[in-house]
Design a protein around this motif. Sequence first.
Motif, mmCIF file in Angstrom:
data_model
loop_
_atom_site.group_PDB
_atom_site.id
_atom_site.type_symbol
_atom_site.label_atom_id
_atom_site.label_comp_id
_atom_site.label_asym_id
_atom_site.label_seq_id
_atom_site.Cartn_x
_atom_site.Cartn_y
_atom_site.Cartn_z
ATOM 1 N N MET A 1 4.124 0.920 3.026
ATOM 2 C CA MET A 1 2.971 0.084 2.737
ATOM 3 C C MET A 1 2.514 -0.670 3.965
ATOM 4 S SD MET A 1 2.768 -0.497 -1.007
ATOM 5 C CE MET A 1 2.737 1.275 -0.846
ATOM 6 N N ASP A 18 -1.129 -5.204 8.397
ATOM 7 C CA ASP A 18 -1.867 -5.416 7.148
ATOM 8 C C ASP A 18 -2.781 -6.630 7.247
ATOM 9 O OD1 ASP A 18 -0.727 -3.228 6.086
ATOM 10 O OD2 ASP A 18 0.441 -4.243 4.528
ATOM 11 N N LEU A 21 -5.849 -5.743 9.120
ATOM 12 C CA LEU A 21 -6.682 -4.875 8.295
ATOM 13 C C LEU A 21 -7.406 -5.687 7.226
ATOM 14 C CD1 LEU A 21 -4.125 -1.952 7.975
ATOM 15 C CD2 LEU A 21 -6.228 -1.953 9.328
ATOM 16 N N ARG A 22 -6.693 -6.634 6.649
ATOM 17 C CA ARG A 22 -7.327 -7.500 5.642
ATOM 18 C C ARG A 22 -8.491 -8.261 6.258
ATOM 19 N NH1 ARG A 22 -7.213 -12.383 5.154
ATOM 20 N NH2 ARG A 22 -5.366 -12.643 6.446
ATOM 21 N N ILE A 25 -11.369 -6.010 6.489
ATOM 22 C CA ILE A 25 -11.963 -5.772 5.170
ATOM 23 C C ILE A 25 -12.867 -6.935 4.767
ATOM 24 C CG2 ILE A 25 -11.384 -5.686 2.708
ATOM 25 C CD1 ILE A 25 -8.932 -3.931 3.546
ATOM 26 N N ALA A 150 -15.988 5.646 12.651
ATOM 27 C CA ALA A 150 -14.715 6.195 12.183
ATOM 28 C C ALA A 150 -14.465 5.865 10.721
ATOM 29 C CB ALA A 150 -13.578 5.654 13.042
ATOM 30 N N MET A 151 -15.199 4.903 10.184
ATOM 31 C CA MET A 151 -14.987 4.506 8.796
ATOM 32 C C MET A 151 -15.794 5.356 7.824
ATOM 33 S SD MET A 151 -14.700 0.551 7.528
ATOM 34 C CE MET A 151 -15.576 0.158 8.986
ATOM 35 N N HIS B 57 -9.423 -9.231 -5.440
ATOM 36 C CA HIS B 57 -9.078 -9.417 -4.035
ATOM 37 C C HIS B 57 -8.927 -10.888 -3.685
ATOM 38 C CE1 HIS B 57 -9.192 -8.709 0.373
ATOM 39 N NE2 HIS B 57 -9.822 -9.869 0.379
ATOM 40 N N SER B 122 -6.263 -2.193 -2.496
ATOM 41 C CA SER B 122 -6.233 -2.578 -1.081
ATOM 42 C C SER B 122 -5.468 -1.548 -0.255
ATOM 43 C CB SER B 122 -5.683 -3.989 -0.904
ATOM 44 O OG SER B 122 -4.331 -4.049 -1.270
ATOM 45 N N ASP B 123 -4.519 -0.865 -0.868
ATOM 46 C CA ASP B 123 -3.858 0.226 -0.138
ATOM 47 C C ASP B 123 -4.884 1.281 0.257
ATOM 48 O OD1 ASP B 123 -1.404 -0.909 -0.255
ATOM 49 O OD2 ASP B 123 -0.556 0.428 -1.760
ATOM 50 N N GLN B 125 -8.114 0.961 0.508
ATOM 51 C CA GLN B 125 -9.090 0.465 1.467
ATOM 52 C C GLN B 125 -8.469 0.250 2.847
ATOM 53 O OE1 GLN B 125 -11.313 -3.104 0.194
ATOM 54 N NE2 GLN B 125 -13.116 -1.894 0.687
ATOM 55 N N ARG B 126 -7.218 -0.205 2.859
ATOM 56 C CA ARG B 126 -6.547 -0.391 4.146
ATOM 57 C C ARG B 126 -6.298 0.936 4.848
ATOM 58 N NH1 ARG B 126 -3.408 -4.768 2.146
ATOM 59 N NH2 ARG B 126 -1.908 -3.254 1.411
ATOM 60 N N ARG B 128 -8.125 3.528 4.832
ATOM 61 C CA ARG B 128 -9.364 3.901 5.509
ATOM 62 C C ARG B 128 -9.569 3.049 6.758
ATOM 63 N NH1 ARG B 128 -14.497 6.918 4.311
ATOM 64 N NH2 ARG B 128 -13.644 6.982 2.212
ATOM 65 N N MET B 129 -9.366 1.753 6.594
ATOM 66 C CA MET B 129 -9.572 0.829 7.714
ATOM 67 C C MET B 129 -8.576 1.123 8.838
ATOM 68 S SD MET B 129 -11.529 -1.945 8.497
ATOM 69 C CE MET B 129 -12.170 -2.413 6.901
#
Lengths: 168, 168
Positions: A1, A18, A21-22, A25, A150-151, B57, B122-123, B125-126, B128-129
Amino acid sequence: MADSSGPPSGENLLFLTDDQLRKGIEAMFFAYRGFTADPDRILSEKGYGRAHHRAVHFINRSPGTTVNNLLSILGVTKQSLNRVLRSLIEDGLVESRIGKQDKRERHLFLTEAGEALERALSDAQRDRMRGAFRQAGPDAVSGFRQVLEAMMDAETRRHYKRLKEGGT
Amino acid sequence: MADSSGPPSGENLLFLTDDQLRKGIEAMFFAYRGFTADPDRILSEKGYGRAHHRAVHFINRSPGTTVNNLLSILGVTKQSLNRVLRSLIEDGLVESRIGKQDKRERHLFLTEAGEALERALSDAQRDRMRGAFRQAGPDAVSGFRQVLEAMMDAETRRHYKRLKEGGT
DNA sequence: CTTGGAATGTCAACAAGGCTGACATAATAT
DNA sequence: ATATTATGTCAGCCTTGTTGACATTCCAAG
């Protein structure tokens, strides 16, 4: 994870945690709101929505584009797009011309009024983008575009790149 | 209108041309679609929408947050949010506890089921990010975040920065 | 203690803009 | 001749946003 599973294997991979990344987002979520805020204001004054903006933008970008082409760029159903196009045509912002080679196709063009709306919308949106670009500087802008590209979905990226060639 | 009006005044301002700005605008549009695509798939399987994702979220991000606080972050009306919260509470994903100091306030928490959904979303989405970040590299990511931050409304940026402090 | 206002919830109604499914028409392709 | 493609249209449904009105609960100021 989490990315805390393995060692950074030589490179510095702290930008892939993470938490980073958050932040990315949330930045996307909040920034997109800002990105659409100015055009949304103009649109709602005239009784239009974001869907109209998208149609007008891509017709302006590729005058004479067909309905089918627009559908694949926008990624919506023909019924959704048709509702939007109908109102734009009725209001005299978009002109739909029957194809010369293939008479089944409709080629879409902005009228002068349509171009005026497009200009108002894109001026507002560009002002915001210009402010952000100027504040962040050219290197940041380059990174911004790299990450966004890239997204995208692979298929979407094709559309993006095809459109991109128009400029530069 | 265009930036072709004056000379670049010493610096290289080519990254502020209308064409560069248009590319940025289209990149935002296409990338946002990719950004939401994976969670959207999971959500629609479970009968939820993007609004549920946002609520989940930010409740996960700030457990015990009040409805009012959530409203100001999400920027929607209480009626809109309430509809979403009600279904999440009914389905046992969110718990609403009456405030201890101020009993008018409701403090929102994810249940275990809610945390599981949040994690799934979020997994995705992360992932992808992370892919985009890794592909673009740390410098690009820094630029990405700088531009997005500069694109937000001032008030929104306050929320973003307040949330950002949590991590690091 | 009363009263004003804040925080929340809820009902109703509406609109935009997605979606699916079904059907019609015209024109092209096989 | 027939199948397929491009488009349009009708009907209906869903999510998610909006406004307006009203009830409840409770804190806080007078």
